[in-house]
Design a protein around this motif. Structure first.
Motif: not given
Length: 244
Positions: A176-186, A189-201
């Motif tokens: 529910a926290y996730v708006s987008e998951l990007n895996v272009s660079n393994a 990896i990063y996520i954009y939260s539902r509010t627009g915060m970028r989360v570095e994984l």
């Protein structure tokens, strides 16, 4: 005590008769009794029995021994929406199909179409628009080809990254926290939260702990009204937030 020739002939004749009778019984059972006539479907919830039976392409009316589980699996799973768990033969004439309906857990775009996936990358459907489903939108996967019912073809490191993150998200009820998951660079990896915060994984290692830190930090930040910025959980043992 040795048997004389007459007794030996009688024994051999009796054995031959019994063998002939056994063969006759087998042929009668195989050709007239052990015939696939009835089908029972178990495990389905939203897809009706008739649709599953048609997709399975069972050779009804043919001998039970001609019902091949792998052929049925290939036919049934080629539609994408159902997995064959098991096929049982209840003699004399019933086939029991136990199935599992696949669940849309991720969505990717490829060549202008929408692909719905399970978390392991198995393709469920090809759609023209985003589905109304609680699934994670994945970008950067780099799909090269796909077939319904099979794991999508994509660079191995990106596919592994997607699977690791999705597993961690679903296991920790954090989708529910996730708006987008990007895996272009393994490795980044990063996520954009539902509010627009970028989360570095970072990379795909230790993802379970990273998602726990992410969920806890996002809940705390949102409660304090901080909904944008950058959150870094790539270490797996802390969450660093910056507003900029």
């Amino acid at each position: 005590m040795r048997l004389n020739a007459r007794k030996r002939r009688r024994i051999l004749a009796l054995a031959a008769l019994l063998a002939a009778l056994a063969l006759a019984v087998y042929l009668i059972l195989d050709n007239a009794v052990f015939i696939a006539r009835d089908v029972r479907v178990e495990g389905n919830e939203t897809i009706d029995d008739e649709s599953i039976m048609r997709a399975a392409k069972l050779p009804l009316g043919e001998k039970m021994r001609n019902v091949d589980a792998e052929q049925v699996r290939a036919s049934l799973e080629s539609g994408g929406q159902v997995e064959l768990v098991s096929l049982e033969k209840n003699y004399p004439s019933e086939i029991v199909l136990t199935v599992r309906e696949r669940v849309c857990e991720a969505v990717v775009m490829h060549a202008g179409v929408v692909l719905t996936l399970e978390r392991d990358g198995t393709v469920i459907e090809q759609l023209q628009a985003l589905p109304d489903a609680d699934a994670v939108y994945v970008t950067g996967l780099g799909v090269t080809s796909y077939r319904l019912g099979q794991v999508v073809s994509a660079p191995a490191d990106r596919l592994t990254a997607m699977v690791e993150v999705l597993n961690a998200l679903y296991e920790n009820d954090a989708t529910a926290y996730v708006s987008e998951l990007n895996v272009s660079n393994a490795n980044s990896i990063y996520i954009y939260s539902r509010t627009g915060m970028r989360v570095e994984l970072g990379d795909s290692g230790n993802m379970h702990n990273k998602i726990i830190w992410m969920a806890g930090a996002l809940a705390d930040l949102e409660a304090r009204g901080q909904t944008t910025g950058r959150l870094d959980v790539s270490s797996g043992n802390k969450a660093d937030y910056s507003a900029g």
